[in-house]
Design a protein around this motif. Structure first.
Motif, PDB file in Angstrom:
ATOM      1  N   VAL A   1      -5.474  -4.734   6.029  1.00 22.34           N
ATOM      2  CA  VAL A   1      -4.655  -3.531   6.118  1.00 22.34           C
ATOM      3  C   VAL A   1      -5.456  -2.413   5.448  1.00 22.34           C
ATOM      4  O   VAL A   1      -5.917  -2.577   4.312  1.00 22.34           O
ATOM      5  N   PRO A   2      -5.660  -1.280   6.130  1.00 20.07           N
ATOM      6  CA  PRO A   2      -6.397  -0.177   5.524  1.00 20.07           C
ATOM      7  C   PRO A   2      -5.756   0.228   4.186  1.00 20.07           C
ATOM      8  O   PRO A   2      -4.523   0.254   4.058  1.00 20.07           O
ATOM      9  N   GLU A   3      -6.583   0.523   3.215  1.00 18.81           N
ATOM     10  CA  GLU A   3      -6.125   0.782   1.849  1.00 18.81           C
ATOM     11  C   GLU A   3      -4.951   1.760   1.730  1.00 18.81           C
ATOM     12  O   GLU A   3      -3.991   1.485   1.008  1.00 18.81           O
ATOM     13  N   PRO A   4      -4.954   2.898   2.425  1.00 28.48           N
ATOM     14  CA  PRO A   4      -3.831   3.830   2.243  1.00 28.48           C
ATOM     15  C   PRO A   4      -2.473   3.263   2.678  1.00 28.48           C
ATOM     16  O   PRO A   4      -1.433   3.812   2.330  1.00 28.48           O
ATOM     17  N   TYR A   5      -2.479   2.163   3.432  1.00 27.75           N
ATOM     18  CA  TYR A   5      -1.243   1.611   3.979  1.00 27.75           C
ATOM     19  C   TYR A   5      -0.824   0.304   3.311  1.00 27.75           C
ATOM     20  O   TYR A   5       0.176  -0.297   3.709  1.00 27.75           O
ATOM     21  N   ARG A   6      -1.552  -0.124   2.313  1.00 22.69           N
ATOM     22  CA  ARG A   6      -1.205  -1.359   1.615  1.00 22.69           C
ATOM     23  C   ARG A   6       0.070  -1.143   0.806  1.00 22.69           C
ATOM     24  O   ARG A   6       0.375  -0.041   0.381  1.00 22.69           O
TER      25      ARG A   6
END
Length: 99
Positions: free
Chosen positions: A47-52
């Motif tokens: 999951v891309p970091e900004p969406y974790r």
């Protein structure tokens, strides 16, 4: 109902992949390798970091469990995240957990 983008299932040469397209166009993914018609290995989740922290990976794993039950498949969780989810959800998911 989740506010997260929908989870899609895409076929791959080795099996299939669950993907969810984020607002910025990046993809969250859960890769599944078919080692046999009813033997699946969940080998990576991203999951891309900004969406974790938004339960996106959890939703992909839940879709994996649902699809495995429908297909009569069992899952080897090689990915640490999927393995942790299996442990957390035991015994509810034991019917598809290949240990």
């Amino acid at each position: 109902m989740s506010d997260n983008p929908p989870v899609e299932k895409r076929q791959t040469q080795e099996g299939h992949r669950y993907v969810s397209r984020m607002e910025d166009g990046t993809l969250a993914s859960l890769n599944v390798i078919h080692t046999g018609p009813e033997d699946w290995t969940a080998d990576s989740t991203y999951v891309p970091e900004p969406y974790r922290g938004r339960n996106i990976a959890e939703e992909m794993v839940e879709r994996l469990i649902s699809d495995a039950r429908e297909a009569g498949a069992s899952i080897v969780p090689k990915c640490w995240f999927v393995a942790d989810e299996f442990k957390r959800m035991s015994p509810q998911w034991d019917d598809v957990w290949s240990r």
